[in-house]
Design an enzyme around this catalytic site. Sequence first.
Site, PDB file in Angstrom:
ATOM      1  CD  GLU D  61     -18.630   7.215   5.501  1.00  8.46           C
ATOM      2  OE1 GLU D  61     -18.810   7.326   6.735  1.00  8.46           O
ATOM      3  OE2 GLU D  61     -19.195   6.345   4.820  1.00  8.46           O
ATOM      4  CG  HIS D 128     -28.397   6.578  -1.526  1.00  6.76           C
ATOM      5  ND1 HIS D 128     -29.219   6.661  -0.430  1.00  6.76           N
ATOM      6  CD2 HIS D 128     -27.481   5.628  -1.225  1.00  6.76           C
ATOM      7  CE1 HIS D 128     -28.834   5.781   0.492  1.00  6.76           C
ATOM      8  NE2 HIS D 128     -27.778   5.138   0.037  1.00  6.76           N
TER       9      HIS D 128
END
Lengths: 372, 372, 327, 327
Positions: D61, D128
């Site tokens: 990322e 999540h």
Amino acid sequence: MPRTSRNAAKKHPRKGKSAESAHPKRPAESLPASALSKSQLLDLYRYLKLNRMIEERLSALYRQGKVQGGLYSSKGQEAISVGSAYALATQDVLAPMIRNLGAMLVRGVNPVEFFLQYMQKEGSPCKGRDTSLHFGGIDRGFVPPISHLGTLIPVLSGVALAGRMQGKNLVALTYIGDGATSTGDFHEGLSLASVRRLPLVVLIENNRWAYSTPVSAQSLLLDLADKARAYGIPQGVVDGNDVLAVHEATSRAADLARRGQGPVLLEAKTMRMRGHSEHDDAWYVPEEERRFWEKRDPILLYEKHLLGTGVAIKDELSRIESACAAQIDADLAIAEAAPFPRPESCVEDIYAPEQDASEGLAEEAPRAARRS
Amino acid sequence: MPRTSRNAAKKHPRKGKSAESAHPKRPAESLPASALSKSQLLDLYRYLKLNRMIEERLSALYRQGKVQGGLYSSKGQEAISVGSAYALATQDVLAPMIRNLGAMLVRGVNPVEFFLQYMQKEGSPCKGRDTSLHFGGIDRGFVPPISHLGTLIPVLSGVALAGRMQGKNLVALTYIGDGATSTGDFHEGLSLASVRRLPLVVLIENNRWAYSTPVSAQSLLLDLADKARAYGIPQGVVDGNDVLAVHEATSRAADLARRGQGPVLLEAKTMRMRGHSEHDDAWYVPEEERRFWEKRDPILLYEKHLLGTGVAIKDELSRIESACAAQIDADLAIAEAAPFPRPESCVEDIYAPEQDASEGLAEEAPRAARRS
Amino acid sequence: MGEPITYLEAIRQGLWEEMERDERVFMLGEDIGVYGGAFKVTKGFLEKFGQDRIIDTPIAESGIVGAAIGASLMGMRPVAEMQFIDFIACAFNQITNFAAKSRWRYGAGVPIVIRGPSGGGVRGGPFHSQNPEMYYVHTPGLKVVAPGTTYDAKGLIKAAIRDEDPVIYLEHKYLYRLPRIKEALPEEDYVVPIGKAALRREGKDISMITYGAMQLHCMDAAETLDKEGVSSEVLDLRTLLPLDAEAIEATTKKTGKVLIVHEDTRTGGIAGEITALINERAFEFLDGPVTRVTSPDAPVPYSAALEDYFLPNSTKVLQAARGLLSY
Amino acid sequence: MGEPITYLEAIRQGLWEEMERDERVFMLGEDIGVYGGAFKVTKGFLEKFGQDRIIDTPIAESGIVGAAIGASLMGMRPVAEMQFIDFIACAFNQITNFAAKSRWRYGAGVPIVIRGPSGGGVRGGPFHSQNPEMYYVHTPGLKVVAPGTTYDAKGLIKAAIRDEDPVIYLEHKYLYRLPRIKEALPEEDYVVPIGKAALRREGKDISMITYGAMQLHCMDAAETLDKEGVSSEVLDLRTLLPLDAEAIEATTKKTGKVLIVHEDTRTGGIAGEITALINERAFEFLDGPVTRVTSPDAPVPYSAALEDYFLPNSTKVLQAARGLLSY
Ligand SMILES: Cc1ncc(C[n+]2csc(CCOP(=O)(O)OP(=O)(O)O)c2C)c(N)n1
Ligand SMILES: Cc1ncc(C[n+]2csc(CCOP(=O)(O)OP(=O)(O)O)c2C)c(N)n1
Ligand SMILES: [Mg+2]
Ligand SMILES: [Mg+2]
């Protein structure tokens, strides 16, 4: 069952112990019959001197309190900045780190800009907002660093990626210290760049120290260039105190990268000849190590080369030096006289001037982005 | 000038094209005359079966809506979890990733815990707060993962470091996917661990895919174990579908690490035989590749080995299977009957119960921390 | 009581005494060993405690914090140094996702301390002057402390090390060697409890709620107001997470006029959170809007001319206080 | 107007149209190409735009965002996907230090978009389901948007891509395919301007300030109150940075009673900032304390039993509204 890799068994020489043994043997292929003309060879000399002399002046300004914060010297490493930047083509993009003032000179930054910048003047490239070599934009072929080490590797991967998309045939070159090769961003950037074989050259300036930390406390490797093996990319090691060798190695690396064989990881072996920054007298560096490298001063070596090979005579070199001094004096005078920034300017330019995205539509014809 | 490293020229076989060629030749040294006793060999079989059967049951529960969120299968990779965990000593610490249910079984987790956990019951190890295999504490020899890939490598370095300080002679073992070897934390963790030669074993489960991304889009390397070369540490490649080979390779790696030669990077070649998680049917995996690996099912292979070498007869294996099924039935019944957590419990345990740091002084005698 | 010592020396002493007291305590970071730290906070530690407990690491903040987490799970008490607190950004994921959530997830406390020099005023520019507190104050499971006095610097580092949860300890580099805050400290062992604010000055007309280096400006402003016959209360938060809501409530109820002063930038700064707490707990006691004096929404500039404009100071505090008083 | 489409489809259309409109736009992220993204937002993009403009990346990322920054400096318009927004934590440094500060530092805009599924309600557990907005709202130089309707989802992704500065675009995964918010969108190109809130419902007795998925609960509560003769105003912020302070001020002055509802956790959440703005701009108009309905200070839990308790809902909004109304 685990095989032991080539380097696992070898111990890195402890600091000081074997400063000489750690010095790379000059790889035969890095000493070509130089293809550079006399004027180019003298160009390199001028940049080396300018680099050294500007930094000396900055150091004096620091002692006078006119430069504040961190001031990082590249003394002993000038050949890396100058030799590598000199190998680039016009369209290439270079991202300097804090010890690459010489590379910025080669790419067209004027001495006055450094003085303005470090003295925090209004007309400085960062308007007094940011410090050090954190300046120069893409319009001038630069991406300036932030302080956070490693971050430029992904960013320059993006530059290389965009350059390819735009059909610019460019190479992106950036530098990283021995210490900063331990950062996560170094790894993520090279991971990304390698799978797309992006035209990126990463030049490790292994100056044996990261602040007070010797390379042996940073990595077990003898050659940091071996980090390339984690990415399956080409690598190279070069004598960082030999400006022609650096120039040659960078040219070849840039070539490989441009031809789609990149990214390339190049390691230049050198030595940081001053403290981490101005306030640090580097007491932790063994005397023996310092002395060994003093003899290998890149400017001295290059002078010897120029004189020894008959490229130039002493007089020519002195004239170059005087010209550098004159330019520095003049530029410094300009910078000294320049005003400080308006205080309230520090809160400007956080965002682009207001634009209306829907209005923008018509005027803003999509710039062509050629796909490679 | 840049040398081209060994792997730079080779192209990674594109997915599907050459599934077989990418399969590692069995390294001769990984097939020893096994030193394991018959009961140990059958132990391994039992864990493999239990691993497979529990996951099949979880999958059914998922389809019934009793398990929600992500459910990750280790089908085809069971030999890695089981073989590696079985190689550890009691004092060692293991950090599972989401496909290492088998490793947790070997280290003493009961099937009922998985059911409670995935069904989010009150008595589950995470009290319904966290999901997947994110459980088990250091008191049981585990460090549970978080979802963010790569993070365990630095954390397990810290475990290894502490273990050494405490004179525990332990090895820290963790797993990482082919994809997650691209994360910055993988690099930072191994950088830290290598310079201190920490007793850490990192086992790369190269199952050829990271979600839908083939290894070839993650790295140019043929063997991800070659990433060890960036750290100068021992490396190894093992057939991940051969439980004995994994056991053997892990034992040797752990040995090396325990003797101060670590960290060790081990790569187990395998194949993810189901989708990334339950919802994914892995349509992007070429049929040919799937078929090739189906024939190499680790449980089938191990059955053949046990029968072929006369370690066991068919009947013994069937009895083991039935015992597994019985245990699973019983445990599942317990889990099904268990209550859900009290809703308000989700805001508890953010901090330790209030303690007064000054009061604590007297009672809290400094635990001995032996320095190695 | 000994000789007056600096804020930096107080931190050093606190660390030293904790390392002596508890063998589980160890330190890791860049250049903390041989060099003794960029600011010399750990000078002499390597010689005293040895290289197994004073660990010079590679440049890898996420790695450093991750390793600290792992060691803490094993029962150790790691103290990780960020050379400048600005570099904590590289460890953001390990801190907010691994350290902060472990206890809640499965009962494993992560007693680590992450400390480093924060704040501006020393011409450090945008990457050596940051105030990262709110990124961590907004993360349940962490504790955040920011001492503003020499006494607290020592007491809070000790409390942080003894705490069972992850603590971000922000030391203000502008205070490190500031003569003005030198202080003689008790000879005996003491801690400053995490979660308790300190009333630096009692008053009845206006409350200034602050922390860190800004406390000095508040005290100066209070002094000036005093001469004008206005009596100010100065509340030093010391701990930013968990906030001492009782103390905030009490001072609000007492004066009815609240000025919040912080060096961190305005939008999303802690003044907002405090304003919300005051609304919830003492709305009817307010005699004027809760007012903020903060840095503007920009990075910290390098040039002296700019940084002096950027940072709050006693003049700005005074001006805001007068505005609020005349409401 | 075409057929009613989902929120997810609106994002997809917005991205698609921008890619068609401007060749400088490209996308990068994990599994966005062949697979079309974990939630299928980019399904069909690889086939249409090719692998030079739809880039499947390694799992990195920080690398992804860094590469986006570099490409944007070269004049491109990268859109980076975080597979779940939770993983943006790994790119925190590149975003807050490189992207956010470049323009201010030396005049180089970084027009990147970072987008990904945020928020809870789908049993995703603590990694999540996150709402990371405040980490970025507190960073000058960034913009943060969080659409709560299908119309806005499309209009804001387009505005984000055309913006000259880095934009964090938070798409709420609970809304992705929610039938209730399906909407027929205009055939013509449109954008929703960044920085402008939308009044979803006009009223005079109470203001609910909210954004994202919480808007639905506010609308439901408002409906119920309506039947009781209470008229509520619902202000959907849409952009969290820069905040639409004028709209916040206006609704406060109109009703005098403000309820702020967000899914993000409480301490350091945006409600605090809004409360401070209201204090500064409309203190004298307040008829009661600014009140918060938020998630509690904890990670987002996995179990349905827990998550339902954890998240704000219309019952909690109603309860808080009634309390405030009776103040
Ligand atoms: C991420 C990060 N961590 C720490 C620092 C503080 N720091 C600045 S320079 C430096 C040493 C860098 O060493 P090296 O990479 O070898 O470069 P050199 O100074 O030798 O050129 C450190 C630790 C930083 N700038 N960024
Ligand atoms: C830092 C981070 N980025 C993205 C994800 C989303 N994600 C979860 S698993 C996965 C693929 C992992 O692939 P690999 O590492 O090969 O492990 P495998 O699933 O094959 O076991 C991704 C991208 C994540 N969990 N963490
Ligand atoms: Mg160095
Ligand atoms: Mg995989």
